[in-house]
Design an enzyme around this catalytic site. Structure first.
Site, PDB file in Angstrom:
ATOM      1  N   ILE A 127      -3.085  -0.399 -15.823  1.00 26.38           N
ATOM      2  CA  ILE A 127      -3.289   0.705 -14.889  1.00 26.38           C
ATOM      3  C   ILE A 127      -1.989   1.514 -14.798  1.00 26.38           C
ATOM      4  O   ILE A 127      -0.896   0.935 -14.727  1.00 26.38           O
ATOM      5  CB  ILE A 127      -3.669   0.161 -13.479  1.00 26.38           C
ATOM      6  N   TYR A 134       3.617 -14.660 -14.097  1.00 28.85           N
ATOM      7  CA  TYR A 134       2.627 -13.687 -13.591  1.00 28.85           C
ATOM      8  C   TYR A 134       1.196 -14.170 -13.865  1.00 28.85           C
ATOM      9  O   TYR A 134       0.334 -14.111 -12.982  1.00 28.85           O
ATOM     10  CB  TYR A 134       2.906 -12.349 -14.275  1.00 28.85           C
ATOM     11  N   SER A 150      -5.549 -10.192 -12.095  1.00 28.44           N
ATOM     12  CA  SER A 150      -5.225  -9.413 -13.305  1.00 28.44           C
ATOM     13  C   SER A 150      -6.008 -10.011 -14.461  1.00 28.44           C
ATOM     14  O   SER A 150      -6.325 -11.205 -14.456  1.00 28.44           O
ATOM     15  CB  SER A 150      -3.728  -9.510 -13.604  1.00 28.44           C
ATOM     16  N   LYS A 206      -1.621 -15.083 -11.081  1.00 26.06           N
ATOM     17  CA  LYS A 206      -2.896 -14.343 -11.039  1.00 26.06           C
ATOM     18  C   LYS A 206      -4.094 -15.280 -11.263  1.00 26.06           C
ATOM     19  O   LYS A 206      -5.171 -15.063 -10.699  1.00 26.06           O
ATOM     20  CB  LYS A 206      -2.882 -13.210 -12.060  1.00 26.06           C
ATOM     21  N   ALA A 259       0.817  -1.222   0.000  1.00 27.85           N
ATOM     22  CA  ALA A 259       0.000   0.000   0.000  1.00 27.85           C
ATOM     23  C   ALA A 259       0.849   1.269   0.000  1.00 27.85           C
ATOM     24  O   ALA A 259       0.326   2.366   0.174  1.00 27.85           O
ATOM     25  CB  ALA A 259      -0.939  -0.002   1.207  1.00 27.85           C
TER      26      ALA A 259
HETATM   27  P1  NAP Z   1       3.497  -1.020  -7.926  1.00 26.79           P
HETATM   28  O1  NAP Z   1       3.156   0.394  -8.204  1.00 26.79           O
HETATM   29  O2  NAP Z   1       4.766  -1.600  -8.476  1.00 26.79           O
HETATM   30  O3  NAP Z   1       3.475  -1.234  -6.317  1.00 26.79           O
HETATM   31  C1  NAP Z   1       3.787  -2.488  -5.793  1.00 26.79           C
HETATM   32  C2  NAP Z   1       3.519  -2.479  -4.304  1.00 26.79           C
HETATM   33  O4  NAP Z   1       3.744  -3.812  -3.800  1.00 26.79           O
HETATM   34  C3  NAP Z   1       4.445  -1.559  -3.525  1.00 26.79           C
HETATM   35  O5  NAP Z   1       3.722  -1.022  -2.431  1.00 26.79           O
HETATM   36  C4  NAP Z   1       5.532  -2.514  -3.020  1.00 26.79           C
HETATM   37  O6  NAP Z   1       6.175  -2.060  -1.826  1.00 26.79           O
HETATM   38  C5  NAP Z   1       4.695  -3.756  -2.744  1.00 26.79           C
HETATM   39  N1  NAP Z   1       5.452  -5.004  -2.713  1.00 26.79           N
HETATM   40  C6  NAP Z   1       6.150  -5.581  -3.724  1.00 26.79           C
HETATM   41  N2  NAP Z   1       6.714  -6.728  -3.305  1.00 26.79           N
HETATM   42  C7  NAP Z   1       6.362  -6.888  -2.003  1.00 26.79           C
HETATM   43  C8  NAP Z   1       6.649  -7.848  -1.002  1.00 26.79           C
HETATM   44  N3  NAP Z   1       7.404  -8.926  -1.257  1.00 26.79           N
HETATM   45  N4  NAP Z   1       6.132  -7.672   0.249  1.00 26.79           N
HETATM   46  C9  NAP Z   1       5.360  -6.593   0.522  1.00 26.79           C
HETATM   47  N5  NAP Z   1       5.043  -5.638  -0.392  1.00 26.79           N
HETATM   48  C10 NAP Z   1       5.557  -5.780  -1.630  1.00 26.79           C
HETATM   49  O7  NAP Z   1       2.357  -2.027  -8.420  1.00 26.79           O
HETATM   50  P2  NAP Z   1       0.821  -1.733  -8.836  1.00 26.79           P
HETATM   51  O8  NAP Z   1       0.772  -1.495 -10.287  1.00 26.79           O
HETATM   52  O9  NAP Z   1       0.208  -0.782  -7.886  1.00 26.79           O
HETATM   53  O10 NAP Z   1       0.228  -3.196  -8.612  1.00 26.79           O
HETATM   54  C11 NAP Z   1      -0.498  -3.566  -7.457  1.00 26.79           C
HETATM   55  C12 NAP Z   1      -1.143  -4.927  -7.703  1.00 26.79           C
HETATM   56  O11 NAP Z   1      -2.009  -4.842  -8.832  1.00 26.79           O
HETATM   57  C13 NAP Z   1      -0.137  -6.041  -8.039  1.00 26.79           C
HETATM   58  O12 NAP Z   1      -0.557  -7.261  -7.480  1.00 26.79           O
HETATM   59  C14 NAP Z   1      -0.221  -6.127  -9.542  1.00 26.79           C
HETATM   60  O13 NAP Z   1       0.160  -7.398 -10.031  1.00 26.79           O
HETATM   61  C15 NAP Z   1      -1.695  -5.853  -9.761  1.00 26.79           C
HETATM   62  N6  NAP Z   1      -2.002  -5.397 -11.125  1.00 26.79           N
HETATM   63  C16 NAP Z   1      -1.445  -4.263 -11.618  1.00 26.79           C
HETATM   64  C17 NAP Z   1      -1.759  -3.870 -12.926  1.00 26.79           C
HETATM   65  C18 NAP Z   1      -1.184  -2.619 -13.531  1.00 26.79           C
HETATM   66  O14 NAP Z   1      -1.409  -2.409 -14.750  1.00 26.79           O
HETATM   67  N7  NAP Z   1      -0.481  -1.778 -12.792  1.00 26.79           N
HETATM   68  C19 NAP Z   1      -2.629  -4.650 -13.695  1.00 26.79           C
HETATM   69  C20 NAP Z   1      -3.175  -5.808 -13.137  1.00 26.79           C
HETATM   70  C21 NAP Z   1      -2.862  -6.174 -11.847  1.00 26.79           C
HETATM   71  P3  NAP Z   1       7.479  -1.052  -1.869  1.00 26.79           P
HETATM   72  O15 NAP Z   1       6.948   0.311  -2.248  1.00 26.79           O
HETATM   73  O16 NAP Z   1       8.021  -1.100  -0.490  1.00 26.79           O
HETATM   74  O17 NAP Z   1       8.398  -1.600  -2.913  1.00 26.79           O
END
Ligand code: NAP
Length: 241
Positions: free
Chosen positions: A186, A153, A140, A157, A11
């Protein structure tokens, strides 16, 4: 003690941060999990407190069973309850299947799928005692449709979708609902290096999603959707209709 508490993994940034803000606006105190980005986590906490709720950052690696267990215990010690869990933390390590290393396979499966097992199990124990709770798993669209270059991935998912439906069946009688969101593309750090301009042609709504688009759907499933469980809500501008 908190009246209503939401634990959101990952978060500190992106979608997880937007979910934290949306749930705070709905009156939830927030436990902000993060992996290492302490500045981003602290900034999120400050923004949440400015909305008038309690918030605290909890650093633990969701891909590590012991750390996840201790992390949940720390949240419980601070807030006394957990009403909403959003299993959101995730990473990508993209590459063609035939060239995929064990390291990249395991990193993504552990962070994106096993994490939901590690974090949800102790949280469900708490929710069972409370006889209520709601879990939202961040899947996803590629978990539904597959995607070349994302075997690890997509498998993780898709696994989250199976976990969601199974937990919905196991936990419904305990007053616990479990749903999943399948976001499309996103705008976050995760997608910032992709040339996303070419994708908009294929999206009926002709734009990428914003973290707030996902957060609204998470709030709906977590808080408002009293008679909804085991569902996968695609929030993708129509990408995989
Ligand atoms: P993001 O901006 O890269 O943020 C990732 C978050 O996950 C950060 O808060 C990070 O913490 C945390 N994190 C990563 N590895 C971790 C671990 N081992 N333990 C605890 N926290 C961890 O990613 P996002 O785009 O917001 O994605 C959030 C979720 O949505 C993910 O599951 C992703 O697969 C899913 N999603 C994203 C998209 C997209 O297009 N962006 C599409 C489909 C699904 P730090 O800040 O400390 O590194």
């Amino acid at each position: 003690m908190s009246e209503k508490l939401a634990l959101i993994t990952g978060a500190s940034r992106g979608i997880g941060k937007a979910c934290a803000i949306e749930l705070a606006k709905a009156g939830y105190d927030i436990a902000v999990n993060y992996a290492g980005n302490v500045d981003a986590a602290n900034k999120t906490v400050e923004e949440l407190k400015a909305l008038g709720v309690q918030a605290e950052a909890f650093k633990f690696d969701v891909s590590n069973h012991e750390e996840a267990q201790k992390g949940v215990e720390a949240v419980l010690e601070k807030f006394g309850r957990i009403d909403v869990l959003v299993n959101n933390a995730g990473i990508t390590r993209d590459g063609l299947f035939m060239r995929m290393s064990d390291e990249n396979w395991n990193a993504v499966i552990n962070t994106n799928l096993s994490s939901a097992f590690y974090v949800s199990q102790p949280v469900v124990k708490i929710m069972m005692k409370q006889r209520s709770g709601s879990i939202v798993n961040m899947s996803s669209v590629v978990g539904v449709s597959g995607n070349a270059g994302q075997a690890n991935y997509s498998a993780a998912k898709a696994g989250l979708i199976g976990l969601t439906k199974t937990l919905a069946k196991e936990l419904g009688s305990r007053g616990i609902r479990v749903n999943a969101i399948a976001p499309g593309f996103i705008n976050t750090d995760m997608t910032k290096d992709l040339d996303t301009s070419k994708f908009t042609d294929f999206i009926p709504l002709k734009r990428l999603g914003e973290p707030e688009d996902i957060a609204k759907a998470v709030k709906f499933l977590a808080v408002d959707a009293d008679y909804v469980t085991g569902q996968v809500l695609e929030v993708d501008g129509g990408l995989i209709i």
